[in-house]
Design a protein around this motif. Structure first.
Motif, mmCIF file in Angstrom:
data_model
loop_
_atom_site.group_PDB
_atom_site.id
_atom_site.type_symbol
_atom_site.label_atom_id
_atom_site.label_comp_id
_atom_site.label_asym_id
_atom_site.label_seq_id
_atom_site.Cartn_x
_atom_site.Cartn_y
_atom_site.Cartn_z
ATOM 1 N N GLN A 174 -5.133 47.795 1.856
ATOM 2 C CA GLN A 174 -6.040 47.348 0.801
ATOM 3 C C GLN A 174 -6.788 46.085 1.225
ATOM 4 O O GLN A 174 -7.990 45.950 0.985
ATOM 5 N N LEU A 175 -6.088 45.158 1.865
ATOM 6 C CA LEU A 175 -6.728 43.929 2.337
ATOM 7 C C LEU A 175 -7.779 44.231 3.393
ATOM 8 O O LEU A 175 -8.874 43.656 3.388
ATOM 9 N N ASN B 262 5.330 44.724 6.219
ATOM 10 C CA ASN B 262 5.355 43.685 7.248
ATOM 11 C C ASN B 262 4.209 42.707 6.998
ATOM 12 O O ASN B 262 3.041 43.070 7.152
ATOM 13 N N PRO B 263 4.500 41.472 6.608
ATOM 14 C CA PRO B 263 3.429 40.516 6.287
ATOM 15 C C PRO B 263 2.604 40.114 7.495
ATOM 16 O O PRO B 263 1.431 39.761 7.367
ATOM 17 N N ARG C 277 -2.788 39.693 10.014
ATOM 18 C CA ARG C 277 -3.697 39.997 11.132
ATOM 19 C C ARG C 277 -4.848 40.909 10.686
ATOM 20 O O ARG C 277 -6.017 40.678 11.035
ATOM 21 N N ALA C 278 -4.515 41.925 9.890
ATOM 22 C CA ALA C 278 -5.539 42.881 9.451
ATOM 23 C C ALA C 278 -6.558 42.225 8.530
ATOM 24 O O ALA C 278 -7.758 42.532 8.591
ATOM 25 N N PHE C 279 -6.105 41.308 7.670
ATOM 26 C CA PHE C 279 -7.006 40.656 6.724
ATOM 27 C C PHE C 279 -7.867 39.603 7.406
ATOM 28 O O PHE C 279 -9.057 39.448 7.096
ATOM 29 N N ALA D 22 -2.344 32.215 16.020
ATOM 30 C CA ALA D 22 -2.466 33.442 16.825
ATOM 31 C C ALA D 22 -2.846 34.638 15.958
ATOM 32 O O ALA D 22 -3.523 35.562 16.423
ATOM 33 N N GLN D 23 -2.423 34.622 14.701
ATOM 34 C CA GLN D 23 -2.738 35.732 13.795
ATOM 35 C C GLN D 23 -4.155 35.658 13.230
ATOM 36 O O GLN D 23 -4.612 36.604 12.592
ATOM 37 N N GLY D 24 -4.826 34.542 13.443
ATOM 38 C CA GLY D 24 -6.211 34.433 12.995
ATOM 39 C C GLY D 24 -6.443 33.514 11.810
ATOM 40 O O GLY D 24 -7.520 33.542 11.212
ATOM 41 N N VAL D 25 -5.447 32.696 11.465
ATOM 42 C CA VAL D 25 -5.616 31.757 10.352
ATOM 43 C C VAL D 25 -6.135 30.435 10.902
ATOM 44 O O VAL D 25 -5.537 29.852 11.798
ATOM 45 N N ASP D 26 -7.241 29.954 10.336
ATOM 46 C CA ASP D 26 -7.900 28.756 10.867
ATOM 47 C C ASP D 26 -7.391 27.451 10.276
ATOM 48 O O ASP D 26 -7.238 26.453 10.980
ATOM 49 N N ILE D 27 -7.147 27.441 8.962
ATOM 50 C CA ILE D 27 -6.865 26.195 8.238
ATOM 51 C C ILE D 27 -5.544 26.331 7.497
ATOM 52 O O ILE D 27 -5.258 27.370 6.892
ATOM 53 N N THR D 28 -4.735 25.276 7.523
ATOM 54 C CA THR D 28 -3.529 25.240 6.703
ATOM 55 C C THR D 28 -3.660 24.139 5.664
ATOM 56 O O THR D 28 -3.931 22.992 5.999
ATOM 57 N N ARG D 29 -3.512 24.517 4.398
ATOM 58 C CA ARG D 29 -3.580 23.559 3.290
ATOM 59 C C ARG D 29 -2.159 23.067 3.031
ATOM 60 O O ARG D 29 -1.334 23.768 2.455
#
Length: 591
Positions: free
Chosen positions: A27-28, A61-62, A67-69, A109-116
Motif C-alpha cells: 500500500q505504501l 517486515n518493517p 525501503r519500499a516507501f 541505508a534504507q533511504g531515510v534522510d532526516i531523523t526528528r
C-alpha cells in the motif's frame, strides 16, 4: 511576496494518531508515486516511533516497508524523515546506546534522510548523543522541542535548549506541538526568538488539530520565520491528526507566502487510495472519536493520538468505580462524568510530578497515575497508591530531568518506599547490548539482513521481532482483525443475524465421516496435534483443511473445497465430529 514555505506530509503520523496499525508495504509503495504527483511536498514522513512495532505486530517486515516507501521519494529528491524518541529511539522504553547508534546507519541505508529526535522531558542529554550518531550515520539530525503550557515552559526555557541543540550541531529544529495546545502567540514568539539567534537553522512546525488552535499557530510561526509546516490529507486530516494541506496552503497563500501549488487530481487519487486502505482493513482499528476535535484537550494537555486507548482504559475504571458506588447505594457515573474527572485529575497530578511535557511515554504515565488515583480515591485509599516502576522512574529522574519541582508529598512517599532520586545521564542505566542480540541471531540461524537491518530490528523490538519470526504475530493479528470485523458488523446485527450473514458468504467444510479431528501430519508421517488453523488463514482450492480419524483407524483428508479465508472454526483439535457436521466456514476469495 513573503518567504517560501515548504510542506511535509506526515503520512506515518496520520495513521498513528488515528488507529493502531500502519499501511502494508504494497500500500505504501502504491501511494508514494501519487504523493509525488501532488507536487506540493518537499518532505514525507515515512517511518519512526511505533511504525516498526505495529508492522511486526501485523506479521509484516518493517524494513521492507521502509525501503519500499522511501525509494520513490529518494529518486525524485523529496526528503524522507522519521520520528525518533531519543533515549527510547523507536520504542516506549530506553534503548542501549550501541543499538541507538546502529539505528542511524540502518535507516540511512534504507533511504531515510532526516531523523526528528525528541525527548519527552526536553532533556538535552537524551538528544545530543543522537545528533552526533545521526551525523555519523549519514542522516540529518532535526532536534525537537516538545511544546506544552506550564509556568516553567517559557520562551527563555525553550530558546536555551535550542542554543544547546545548535551548539551540538543540529541544523534543524522542530517545534513539536503534540497535543496542539501550544498557544499561537507563544509559538510565534518562540519561533522569532530562535530565528533571531540562529537565522541559518531550519524550523519545522508540527501541530495536531485536536483542540482547534493549529491553523492559528501555523500562521503565527510562519509570520515569525518558520520554514516548513507538517500537514495531512483527507480522509485522515483534522480530528486528532493534523490540518489538511489544502487549507494550510490556501491560508498561507492568501497571507502572501510563496507556497507550492497542489495537483488536485493527484490529491483526489491519494485521498481515494487512503480511504481504500481504511476500507480494506485499517479502518477496523481506527477509533471514530479520533475524527473529532475537542476543546476539552486544552485543559488536560493530553495528546490526541492517545485518546482512543485512554477512553478504553477509562471504561474499565468506570466499571470498577460504579461497582463501588453501587455497593454504597450512590449514583453511578457516566463516561462523560468520568472524562471530566480524569481531566481534572490530570490537571491535579501534572504539576505535582513536575510538569513533564505530555508526550510518549510521559503522557501515558501521567494519565495512568491519574486513572489509578480515581480508583483508589473511590476505594477510600487516597492518591498515589498504585504506581509502577515506570511511573516512579519518570518522577525519580531515571528518564531525564523533570522540568519542574516534584511535590513534597511524592518526595516523602519515595523516601518511605526506599526510592532514590537520581541525576545521572539516563543512558548510563542502559549498557550496550548488541553483542547478545548478535549471538541470538547466530543461534537461530537468522539472516542479519541487508545493512544489518534484521539485527537492528531484533535489538530494537525483541519481543515483537521474535513473534514475527515464529509466525505467532501474523496468526494473532489475523485473529484480531476478524474479531474487529465481527465486532463492527455486530453493532447492527443480532448474534444470530451475524452468524447467518457470515455463513451466507462462506462455504461450509463438512465432515464426510464421523471420527476425531486432527489438523496435519508431522515430518514422521504421524498426525500432529499441536498445529491448529487460525481465523483469517488462507487456503487455495483443493488444499487440505484437516484430517478425521475414522472409527476403524483410517485418516480421511478433508479438503478446503474452493479455497478462501477461514472465518469460523466449529470443531476443536481432538474433538469428535459426526458425519455431515460443519467443521468450519471458509469465505470464498472471488466473492
Amino acid at each position: 511576496m513573503k518567504k517560501k514555505i515548504q510542506f511535509s506530509l506526515v503520512y506515518r503520523d496520520m495513521w498513528q494518531s488515528s488507529g493502531k496499525y500502519q499501511p502494508r508495504k504494497d500500500q505504501l509503495a502504491c501511494i508514494a508515486p501519487v504523493i509525488i504527483e501532488m507536487g506540493c511536498f518537499s518532505r514525507v514522513e515515512t517511518n519512526g516511533g511505533a511504525f516498526e512495532q505495529v508492522n511486526l505486530l501485523a506479521g509484516e517486515n518493517p524494513n521492507d516497508a521502509v525501503r519500499a516507501f522511501c525509494k520513490p521519494f529518494n529518486e525524485v529528491g523529496i526528503k524522507t524523515h522519521m520520528l525518533d524518541r531519543g533515549l527510547n529511539a523507536l520504542r516506549m522504553y530506553p534503548v542501549p546506546s550501541d543499538v541507538r547508534r546502529l539505528m542511524y546507519k540502518v535507516k540511512h541505508a534504507q533511504g531515510v534522510d532526516i531523523t526528528r529526535i525528541f525527548c519527552g522531558l526536553n532533556d538535552v542529554r537524551n538528544i545530543v548523543p543522537s545528533i552526533k550518531w545521526a551525523k555519523e550515520g549519514g542522516m540529518i539530525p532535526q532536534a525537537t522541542l516538545c511544546i506544552t503550557n506550564s509556568p516553567v515552559h517559557t520562551v527563555e526555557y525553550y530558546t536555551a535548549i535550542a542554543d544547546k541543540f545548535v551548539e551540538a550541531g543540529a541544523p534543524e529544529i522542530c517545534l513539536k506541538d503534540m497535543a496542539g495546545i501550544g498557544q499561537p502567540a507563544f509559538l510565534g514568539k518562540l519561533t522569532k526568538a530562535i530565528k533571531e539567534r540562529h537565522p541559518e537553522v531550519i524550523i519545522e512546525y508540527h501541530g495536531h488539530s485536536g483542540p482547534g488552535l493549529s491553523m492559528a499557530s501555523i500562521l503565527e510561526v510562519c509570520n515569525n520565520g518558520a520554514d516548513i509546516i507538517d500537514t495531512a490529507i483527507e480522509p485522515l486530516s483534522w480530528g486528532k491528526v493534523h490540518p489538511d494541506i489544502i487549507s494550510v496552503q490556501s491560508m498561507l497563500k492568501n497571507e502572501g507566502f510563496d507556497v507550492p501549488e497542489i495537483n488536485m487530481n493527484a490529491y483526489m487519487k491519494a485521498r481515494s487510495l487512503t480511504q481504500g486502505f481504511i476500507d480494506e482493513w485499517l479502518g477496523y482499528f481506527i477509533n471514530p472519536a479520533n475524527k473529532h476535535m475537542s476543546s476539552l484537550l486544552l485543559g488536560c494537555g493530553l495528546p490526541g493520538g492517545m485518546m482512543g486507548s485512554m477512553m478504553a482504559d477509562l471504561g474499565g475504571i468506570q466499571r470498577s468505580i460504579n461497582s463501588i458506588l453501587k455497593g454504597k447505594g450512590e449514583a453511578e457515573l457516566s463516561i462523560d462524568d468520568m472524562l471530566v474527572k480524569l481531566f481534572d485529575e490530570v490537571a491535579y497530578v501534572w504539576p505535582r510530578v513536575g510538569f513533564p511535557p505530555l508526550v510518549t511515554p510521559f503522557s501515558q504515565y501521567v494519565k495512568n497515575i491519574s486513572l489509578m488515583n480515581l480508583l483508589t480515591l473511590a476505594q477510600g485509599k487516597g492518591r498515589f497508591v498504585m504506581m509502577d516502576d515506570s511511573m516512579w522512574g519518570m518522577i525519580l529522574g531515571k528518564s531525564g530531568r523533570i522540568p519542574g519541582t516534584i511535590d513534597p508529598v511524592l518526595v516523602a512517599l519515595a523516601e518511605k518506599q526506599g526510592r532514590k532520586f537520581v541525576d545521572a545521564d539516563p543512558q548510563s542505566y542502559y549498557p550496550d547490548a548488541l553483542d547478545s542480540f548478535k549471538e541470538e541471531m547466530k543461534k537461530n540461524n537468522w539472516d542479519f539482513g541487508q545493512d544489518d537491518e534484521e539485527l537492528f530490528e531484533l535489538a530494537m523490538h525483541p519481543e515483537q521481532y521474535r513473534d514475527y519470526k515464529s509466525g505467532a504475530a501474523k496468526k494473532r493479528f489475523l485473529s484480531d482483525l476478524q474479531k474487529a470485523k465481527d465486532a463492527k458488523l455486530g453493532t447492527s446485527l443480532t448474534p444470530q443475524q451475524l452468524t447467518e450473514f457470515k455463513h451466507a458468504k462462506a462455504d461450509a467444510i463438512v465432515a464426510h465421516v464421523k471420527g476425531q479431528i486432527y489438523w496435519e501430519f508431522n515430518g514422521d508421517g504421524e498426525c500432529a496435534a499441536s498445529v491448529e488453523p487460525y481465523i483469517g488463514q488462507e487456503y487455495k482450492e483443493g488444499d487440505n483443511f484437516c484430517y478425521i480419524q475414522a472409527p476403524w483407524g483410517e485418516f480421511v483428508s478433508v479438503k478446503a473445497d474452493l479455497g478462501g479465508k477461514l472465518v469460523e472454526i466449529n470443531a476443536k483439535q481432538g474433538s469428535k465430529v459426526q458425519k455431515g457436521q460443519v467443521i468450519a466456514y471458509i469465505e470464498r476469495n472471488h466473492e
